[in-house]
Scaffold this motif. Structure first.
Motif, mmCIF file in Angstrom:
data_model
loop_
_atom_site.group_PDB
_atom_site.id
_atom_site.type_symbol
_atom_site.label_atom_id
_atom_site.label_comp_id
_atom_site.label_asym_id
_atom_site.label_seq_id
_atom_site.Cartn_x
_atom_site.Cartn_y
_atom_site.Cartn_z
ATOM 1 N N SER A 189 0.514 11.082 -2.696
ATOM 2 C CA SER A 189 0.581 10.784 -1.262
ATOM 3 C C SER A 189 1.295 9.467 -1.002
ATOM 4 O O SER A 189 2.059 9.338 -0.037
ATOM 5 N N VAL A 190 1.047 8.464 -1.850
ATOM 6 C CA VAL A 190 1.741 7.179 -1.708
ATOM 7 C C VAL A 190 3.236 7.380 -1.866
ATOM 8 O O VAL A 190 4.048 6.897 -1.051
ATOM 9 N N LYS A 191 3.640 8.103 -2.903
ATOM 10 C CA LYS A 191 5.067 8.316 -3.150
ATOM 11 C C LYS A 191 5.701 9.158 -2.046
ATOM 12 O O LYS A 191 6.834 8.875 -1.610
ATOM 13 N N SER A 192 4.978 10.153 -1.567
ATOM 14 C CA SER A 192 5.503 10.987 -0.485
ATOM 15 C C SER A 192 5.672 10.188 0.798
ATOM 16 O O SER A 192 6.711 10.294 1.475
ATOM 17 N N LEU A 193 4.674 9.378 1.134
ATOM 18 C CA LEU A 193 4.767 8.580 2.353
ATOM 19 C C LEU A 193 5.935 7.609 2.271
ATOM 20 O O LEU A 193 6.660 7.416 3.259
ATOM 21 N N ALA A 194 6.146 7.002 1.109
ATOM 22 C CA ALA A 194 7.241 6.046 0.941
ATOM 23 C C ALA A 194 8.599 6.704 1.130
ATOM 24 O O ALA A 194 9.571 6.045 1.505
ATOM 25 N N GLN A 195 8.676 8.014 0.915
ATOM 26 C CA GLN A 195 9.937 8.732 1.059
ATOM 27 C C GLN A 195 10.175 9.250 2.471
ATOM 28 O O GLN A 195 11.320 9.315 2.922
ATOM 29 N N ARG A 196 9.098 9.617 3.183
ATOM 30 C CA ARG A 196 9.323 10.356 4.426
ATOM 31 C C ARG A 196 8.935 9.623 5.703
ATOM 32 O O ARG A 196 9.291 10.067 6.791
ATOM 33 N N CYS A 197 8.220 8.515 5.606
ATOM 34 C CA CYS A 197 7.868 7.819 6.852
ATOM 35 C C CYS A 197 8.961 6.820 7.214
ATOM 36 O O CYS A 197 9.694 6.350 6.337
ATOM 37 N N PRO A 198 9.107 6.496 8.495
ATOM 38 C CA PRO A 198 10.114 5.510 8.889
ATOM 39 C C PRO A 198 9.725 4.120 8.386
ATOM 40 O O PRO A 198 8.538 3.824 8.220
ATOM 41 N N LEU B 160 -0.185 -4.196 -2.669
ATOM 42 C CA LEU B 160 -0.857 -2.944 -2.387
ATOM 43 C C LEU B 160 -1.265 -2.279 -3.695
ATOM 44 O O LEU B 160 -0.513 -2.287 -4.674
ATOM 45 N N THR B 161 -2.458 -1.701 -3.705
ATOM 46 C CA THR B 161 -2.951 -0.948 -4.840
ATOM 47 C C THR B 161 -3.528 0.374 -4.329
ATOM 48 O O THR B 161 -3.784 0.519 -3.132
ATOM 49 N N THR B 162 -3.737 1.303 -5.235
ATOM 50 C CA THR B 162 -4.457 2.516 -4.864
ATOM 51 C C THR B 162 -5.950 2.210 -4.830
ATOM 52 O O THR B 162 -6.415 1.274 -5.481
ATOM 53 N N PRO B 163 -6.737 2.968 -4.085
ATOM 54 C CA PRO B 163 -8.175 2.695 -3.988
ATOM 55 C C PRO B 163 -8.905 2.996 -5.296
ATOM 56 O O PRO B 163 -8.367 3.644 -6.204
ATOM 57 N N PHE B 164 -10.120 2.547 -5.378
ATOM 58 C CA PHE B 164 -10.993 2.742 -6.527
ATOM 59 C C PHE B 164 -11.256 4.232 -6.735
ATOM 60 O O PHE B 164 -11.548 4.963 -5.782
ATOM 61 N N TRP B 165 -11.159 4.702 -7.986
ATOM 62 C CA TRP B 165 -11.318 6.135 -8.270
ATOM 63 C C TRP B 165 -12.691 6.653 -7.836
ATOM 64 O O TRP B 165 -12.824 7.808 -7.409
ATOM 65 N N GLY B 166 -13.730 5.798 -7.949
ATOM 66 C CA GLY B 166 -15.074 6.244 -7.608
ATOM 67 C C GLY B 166 -15.281 6.473 -6.130
ATOM 68 O O GLY B 166 -16.290 7.055 -5.723
ATOM 69 N N GLN C 13 6.903 0.543 -0.888
ATOM 70 C CA GLN C 13 7.930 1.010 -1.809
ATOM 71 C C GLN C 13 7.674 0.491 -3.225
ATOM 72 O O GLN C 13 7.846 1.227 -4.208
ATOM 73 N N ARG C 14 7.259 -0.766 -3.345
ATOM 74 C CA ARG C 14 6.987 -1.338 -4.659
ATOM 75 C C ARG C 14 5.847 -0.602 -5.341
ATOM 76 O O ARG C 14 5.905 -0.315 -6.541
ATOM 77 N N LEU C 15 4.777 -0.318 -4.569
ATOM 78 C CA LEU C 15 3.656 0.407 -5.153
ATOM 79 C C LEU C 15 4.106 1.794 -5.593
ATOM 80 O O LEU C 15 3.769 2.243 -6.699
ATOM 81 N N ALA C 16 4.859 2.493 -4.750
ATOM 82 C CA ALA C 16 5.326 3.827 -5.104
ATOM 83 C C ALA C 16 6.159 3.795 -6.383
ATOM 84 O O ALA C 16 6.065 4.698 -7.223
ATOM 85 N N GLY C 17 6.941 2.737 -6.562
ATOM 86 C CA GLY C 17 7.765 2.612 -7.751
ATOM 87 C C GLY C 17 6.961 2.371 -9.017
ATOM 88 O O GLY C 17 7.447 2.657 -10.123
ATOM 89 N N ARG C 18 5.754 1.833 -8.869
ATOM 90 C CA ARG C 18 4.911 1.565 -10.035
ATOM 91 C C ARG C 18 4.070 2.773 -10.448
ATOM 92 O O ARG C 18 3.504 2.789 -11.541
ATOM 93 N N LEU C 19 3.974 3.767 -9.574
ATOM 94 C CA LEU C 19 3.099 4.902 -9.852
ATOM 95 C C LEU C 19 3.812 6.018 -10.637
ATOM 96 O O LEU C 19 5.012 6.163 -10.561
#
Length: 237
Positions: free
Chosen positions: A200-209, A183-189, A231-237
């Motif tokens: 939002s990625v980090k928040s979702l990884a913490q609060r969603c089931p 998983l990656t974040t989308p293109f900035w453009g 979770q891995r993506l959130a850990g890299r951000l």
């Protein structure tokens, strides 16, 4: 069309990336493990472009359904590759979209003219508005829609939503993309605010089931260990 689970189908609508686009069907009436039918509803998640490499109707038919059998449509956000298909099939069911996305689509929310995507949306909502005939319902954070829980995940769009089905499937829209098996974040453009995307990625990884299947708008879905990828993506951000 690709069947991901007994109750879940990937509708492969899009052209080659960056114009690829995924939509999904999930049938609550099918037990995901046994395939046996129970009581439930058929939900379409996102709709692709108005004109796709494969038509939305043909992909729904390939999954074994008719468009008239759809009980609801949930949309992750207002972009042409996610909402355009509302024009390509008869829609006779409730349609759900984030509250801020409805304001964006209908002109109540004014994105800055100086922002590349804001300017784009000001043009597309005039040239390609949502169908006036649809039964549109706004969605807010942590709202339940049937067996889906909605999570506000702004950044790619101001009102982007993720929907997590209680059977263990997350419909992630463009909060994340799949690239080279991760998983990656989308293109900035193609996003409003990359800092907000990361939050939002980090928040979702913490609060969603936790969920098993990760279904994103671009790239190949993960049918196993989907929450671990998030979770891995959130850990890299």
């Amino acid at each position: 069309m690709r069947r991901l689970r007994e109750d879940l189908w990937l509708l492969e609508l899009g052209w080659h990336e960056p114009f690829g686009s995924n939509a999904y069907l999930i049938d609550d009436a099918i037990d995901p493990e046994t395939g046996e039918r129970t009581a439930g509803e058929l939900t379409l998640v996102d709709t692709g472009y108005r004109w796709n490499r494969r038509s939305l109707a043909s992909e729904i038919a390939a999954a074994g359904y008719d468009t008239g059998e759809i009980d609801r449509i949930v949309l992750t956000h207002y972009d042409l590759d996610h909402t355009g298909g509302l024009h390509s099939i008869p829609v006779d069911c409730p349609v759900y979209l984030g509250a801020t996305e409805i304001e964006l689509a209908e002109g109540e929310y004014q994105p800055p003219l100086s922002h590349h995507k804001g300017l784009f949306h000001r043009a597309t909502r005039t040239l390609f508005p949502l169908p006036k005939s649809i039964d549109l319902h706004s969605v807010t954070d942590e709202q339940w829609i049937g067996r889906f829980e909605a999570f506000a995940t702004p950044g790619h769009n101001p009102g982007h939503m993720v929907y997590v089905h209680e059977s263990g499937v997350a419909f992630l829209g463009d909060l994340v993309w799949e690239t080279d098996g991760e998983l990656t974040t989308p293109f900035w453009g193609d996003s409003y605010d990359m800092r907000q995307v990361r939050e939002s990625v980090k928040s979702l990884a913490q609060r969603c089931p936790p969920f098993e299947v990760a279904c994103m708008g671009h790239g190949s879905p993960f049918t196993e260990n989907g929450f671990d990828y998030l979770q891995r993506l959130a850990g890299r951000l």
